[in-house]
Design an enzyme around this catalytic site. Sequence first.
Site, mmCIF file in Angstrom:
data_model
loop_
_atom_site.group_PDB
_atom_site.id
_atom_site.type_symbol
_atom_site.label_atom_id
_atom_site.label_comp_id
_atom_site.label_asym_id
_atom_site.label_seq_id
_atom_site.Cartn_x
_atom_site.Cartn_y
_atom_site.Cartn_z
ATOM 1 N N HIS A 1 -3.530 0.381 -3.183
ATOM 2 C CA HIS A 1 -4.416 0.755 -2.090
ATOM 3 C C HIS A 1 -5.000 -0.508 -1.464
ATOM 4 O O HIS A 1 -4.837 -1.608 -1.991
ATOM 5 C CB HIS A 1 -5.520 1.678 -2.602
ATOM 6 C CG HIS A 1 -4.986 2.855 -3.357
ATOM 7 N ND1 HIS A 1 -4.715 4.060 -2.762
ATOM 8 C CD2 HIS A 1 -4.631 2.998 -4.659
ATOM 9 C CE1 HIS A 1 -4.229 4.909 -3.659
ATOM 10 N NE2 HIS A 1 -4.179 4.280 -4.822
ATOM 11 N N ARG B 1 -1.233 9.891 -3.292
ATOM 12 C CA ARG B 1 -0.548 9.140 -2.249
ATOM 13 C C ARG B 1 0.221 7.941 -2.803
ATOM 14 O O ARG B 1 1.241 7.545 -2.236
ATOM 15 C CB ARG B 1 -1.539 8.699 -1.170
ATOM 16 C CG ARG B 1 -2.747 7.902 -1.660
ATOM 17 C CD ARG B 1 -3.776 7.796 -0.543
ATOM 18 N NE ARG B 1 -4.953 7.006 -0.857
ATOM 19 C CZ ARG B 1 -6.033 7.462 -1.474
ATOM 20 N NH1 ARG B 1 -6.059 8.721 -1.893
ATOM 21 N NH2 ARG B 1 -7.073 6.673 -1.691
ATOM 22 N N GLU C 1 -7.821 3.259 -5.871
ATOM 23 C CA GLU C 1 -8.610 2.720 -4.769
ATOM 24 C C GLU C 1 -10.065 2.554 -5.189
ATOM 25 O O GLU C 1 -10.546 3.214 -6.129
ATOM 26 C CB GLU C 1 -8.500 3.665 -3.566
ATOM 27 C CG GLU C 1 -9.318 3.273 -2.344
ATOM 28 C CD GLU C 1 -8.913 1.940 -1.734
ATOM 29 O OE1 GLU C 1 -9.144 0.899 -2.397
ATOM 30 O OE2 GLU C 1 -8.397 1.948 -0.607
ATOM 31 N N ASN D 1 -5.505 9.250 5.868
ATOM 32 C CA ASN D 1 -5.357 8.148 6.826
ATOM 33 C C ASN D 1 -5.301 8.688 8.244
ATOM 34 O O ASN D 1 -5.909 8.135 9.165
ATOM 35 C CB ASN D 1 -4.085 7.341 6.541
ATOM 36 C CG ASN D 1 -4.145 6.527 5.261
ATOM 37 O OD1 ASN D 1 -3.170 6.439 4.523
ATOM 38 N ND2 ASN D 1 -5.296 5.915 4.999
ATOM 39 N N ARG E 1 0.847 -1.183 0.000
ATOM 40 C CA ARG E 1 0.000 0.000 0.000
ATOM 41 C C ARG E 1 0.890 1.242 0.000
ATOM 42 O O ARG E 1 2.075 1.184 0.312
ATOM 43 C CB ARG E 1 -0.908 0.009 1.228
ATOM 44 C CG ARG E 1 -2.034 -1.012 1.188
ATOM 45 C CD ARG E 1 -2.864 -0.951 2.456
ATOM 46 N NE ARG E 1 -3.540 0.348 2.605
ATOM 47 C CZ ARG E 1 -4.191 0.716 3.706
ATOM 48 N NH1 ARG E 1 -4.232 -0.085 4.755
ATOM 49 N NH2 ARG E 1 -4.780 1.900 3.763
ATOM 50 N N HIS E 2 0.299 2.352 -0.362
ATOM 51 C CA HIS E 2 0.999 3.626 -0.303
ATOM 52 C C HIS E 2 1.410 3.936 1.133
ATOM 53 O O HIS E 2 0.938 3.315 2.088
ATOM 54 C CB HIS E 2 0.078 4.737 -0.812
ATOM 55 C CG HIS E 2 -1.241 4.765 -0.094
ATOM 56 N ND1 HIS E 2 -1.403 5.353 1.142
ATOM 57 C CD2 HIS E 2 -2.446 4.243 -0.409
ATOM 58 C CE1 HIS E 2 -2.638 5.215 1.554
ATOM 59 N NE2 HIS E 2 -3.307 4.539 0.635
#
Length: 284
Positions: free
Chosen positions: A214, A125, A148, A46, A39-40
């Site tokens: 994502h 991101r 995402e 977040n 994931r980023h």
Amino acid sequence: MIDVGRKIVSHQIRGFLAAQTVYYLVNFNLSPRQIWITRHGESMDNVRGKIGGNSELSENGQRYAQALARFITHKRKEWTIQQQDRAAAAHFPPQPGDITPPYATSSDGEVADKNFCVWTSMLNRSIQTAAYFDEEDYDVKQMKMLDELNVGDMEGMTYEQIRAGNAHEYELRRTDKLHYRYPRGESYLDVIQRLRPVIMEVERMTDHVLLVCHRSVARVLLAYFLGLNRDSVSDVDVPLGLLYMLEPKPYGVDFKVFRYDPSDDWFHLAPKYELQRTTSHTES
């Protein structure tokens, strides 16, 4: 299929499933390579607990991105050395217990240096997480298919806000996350469908690849390569800070997981790691 895909013979193929099977076999290969998935890095959304959006990386996310580029470069060099050692110890004809298929070598007998692709989504991101890879050494590309899951009308909201203002939608998603489609958004089944071309390209290619994606996308990719049941896709726990490595083999996939440690700014192998199912339904 003859000699691990060197030759494919098909005859009287009729119907969608048969044609798709042949298409898969034509593209399938066992060239030694590594498939990395992560994931980023942590984003500002977040931190705020918001879903969707197109926010920038936080300071922690930037540190993750820098460490990721250093670690992947380290592992790439390590892999090449390992392949050179194996090629030097190889013999013909193969003996029982040898690793097959043969390792690709150049005309002078040296192991060829593999191209390394880095694929990101089109979201900030993800792109920023791959920003520290030198494009002279890595083939960096952005793909809309890796975005995402689109949360539609719920964009930029927290799960608490969704529960308070859209209780019916919240409950629908809680009871069937796999099939639930956000209003004017996507479902997990939609994500699975749009990732099909990406998965087929990864199967076809002989290069190393890192997919910076994502949560929903990582869940689908891991479920595919590890042969998980479709019904479990939406519940696979894929937290930030983990880097997954898959190495295709003739009879399966070697799977390793590396965990980022902020204290020393490096990734460390997580021994005997097994994917878990998340216990929270407030995860996209």
